[in-house]
Design an enzyme around this catalytic site. Structure first.
Site, PDB file in Angstrom:
ATOM      1  N   ASP A  17      -1.926 -26.606 -28.585  1.00  0.00           N
ATOM      2  CA  ASP A  17      -2.893 -27.695 -28.773  1.00  0.00           C
ATOM      3  C   ASP A  17      -3.629 -28.026 -27.474  1.00  0.00           C
ATOM      4  O   ASP A  17      -3.733 -29.198 -27.086  1.00  0.00           O
ATOM      5  CB  ASP A  17      -2.190 -28.958 -29.291  1.00  0.00           C
ATOM      6  CG  ASP A  17      -1.230 -28.692 -30.426  1.00  0.00           C
ATOM      7  OD1 ASP A  17      -1.513 -27.799 -31.235  1.00  0.00           O
ATOM      8  OD2 ASP A  17      -0.198 -29.382 -30.503  1.00  0.00           O
ATOM      9  N   GLU A  74      -6.740 -29.605 -39.641  1.00  0.00           N
ATOM     10  CA  GLU A  74      -6.263 -30.462 -38.549  1.00  0.00           C
ATOM     11  C   GLU A  74      -6.994 -30.103 -37.263  1.00  0.00           C
ATOM     12  O   GLU A  74      -7.878 -29.246 -37.241  1.00  0.00           O
ATOM     13  CB  GLU A  74      -4.753 -30.272 -38.364  1.00  0.00           C
ATOM     14  CG  GLU A  74      -4.360 -28.845 -37.999  1.00  0.00           C
ATOM     15  CD  GLU A  74      -2.852 -28.614 -37.964  1.00  0.00           C
ATOM     16  OE1 GLU A  74      -2.095 -29.504 -38.396  1.00  0.00           O
ATOM     17  OE2 GLU A  74      -2.442 -27.527 -37.492  1.00  0.00           O
TER      18      GLU A  74
END
Length: 325
Positions: free
Chosen positions: A20, A208
């Protein structure tokens, strides 16, 4: 750190687990924050520094947690001399993942939690909220894109995790009027068949990891879809005339349009951020991907360009490429 000019780079650009990845540019340096195991003194989120997006120096871990565990997906916004880190944590007051915010006067931290209420959350009415992405428009207004779960079947949407956006009234307070940005609707958005969630069983789908770019007056919300540990994970986008939407799907939908698995080399590329090159003339996508050894998700970079008004990248790449200019 001592800077050495690099004419090329090869992905991944950092050898350790760094999922991420979010990169912030500040005063001539790049700071990268990622999801990875914490350190011995209890801090979370490794932070790296680079002069050029290629060579990265570890600076330790950035966040001093106020409790909980499983800290995910940090992103940092700078306003009025303060760095605001948005992230999610599990286990505070026994709850699932909830969005929180921490602040620091230094991009390397330490970041100290300032979420309203000691055990509060930015989105207290949701049982699950992750992947916060702060975005500042040209007029100085900040917005927060984030993910929540949807159990209702509407139009062609599928049950699972989707993206919403809300206006930030201040950096640690939302307006409380979230708008839907994007929900899963494609086969490639599948996270897991027959998943037990909320007391029921669903074929669970996921979009997401929002990351927003403004281009030619339009707002492109890039997202990652599918299962983060599988080959179907990739990056696509939706587009709107305003940060609050409504967002439109590209006509060429049906697959991950920007980036998808490079078979046998880089698997499941996604959960990206964007940053300008040192010269400011190039936009770079920063993302994670698994290698063939599946030992961890590592940070990668590739150029983003626009062709015919649409975003394009050659990534994921795993061969030498020209370094950021």
């Amino acid at each position: 750190m001592t800077s050495t000019h690099h004419s090329t780079y090869t992905n991944p650009v950092h050898p350790q687990t760094f999922a991420d990845p979010f990169v912030l540019r500040h005063q001539g340096f790049y700071y990268a924050y990622g999801t990875a195991p914490g350190n011995a003194d209890g801090r979370a989120f490794p932070v790296l520094r680079s002069p050029d997006l290629v060579q990265w120096e570890p600076l330790g871990h950035a966040l001093v947690p106020s409790g909980g565990h499983d800290f995910w997906a940090p992103e940092v916004a700078y306003k009025d001399g303060t760095f605001h880190m948005y992230y999610s944590a599990q286990g505070i007051e026994g709850r699932d993942h909830q969005l929180r915010v921490a602040t620091s006067t230094d991009p390397a931290g330490p970041f100290v939690d300032v979420t309203p209420g000691v055990a509060g959350a930015l989105v207290p009415d949701q049982p699950f909220s992750i992947d916060a992405h702060p975005f500042c428009d040209d007029d100085g207004q900040w917005y927060l894109f984030y993910c929540v779960d949807f159990l209702e079947l509407e139009d062609d949407h599928r049950v699972g995790t989707g993206i919403v956006v809300d206006r930030l009234l201040e950096m640690k307070r939302l307006e409380g009027k979230p708008r839907m940005v994007h929900r899963p609707h494609e086969d490639w958005h599948l996270f897991l068949k027959s998943r037990t969630m909320y007391g029921n069983v669903y074929d669970w789908h996921t979009v997401e990891g929002a990351a927003v770019l403004k281009h030619d007056g339009l707002y492109y919300c890039f997202y990652s879809g599918g299962a983060w540990e599988r080959e179907n994970y990739g990056v696509s986008w939706v587009v709107a005339d305003h940060p609050l939407g409504p967002y439109r799907r590209p006509e060429e939908g049906g697959r991950a349009l920007l980036m998808h698995t490079l078979e046998g080399q880089l698997i499941g590329p996604g959960h990206n951020s964007f940053v300008q090159s040192p010269s400011g003339d190039e936009t770079w996508i920063v993302y994670h991907a698994w290698g063939p050894d599946r030992a961890g998700r590592r940070m990668c970079i590739d150029r983003l360009r626009w062709e015919g008004g649409k975003p394009v990248t050659d990534g994921p790449t795993c061969t030498p490429q020209a370094a950021p200019a």
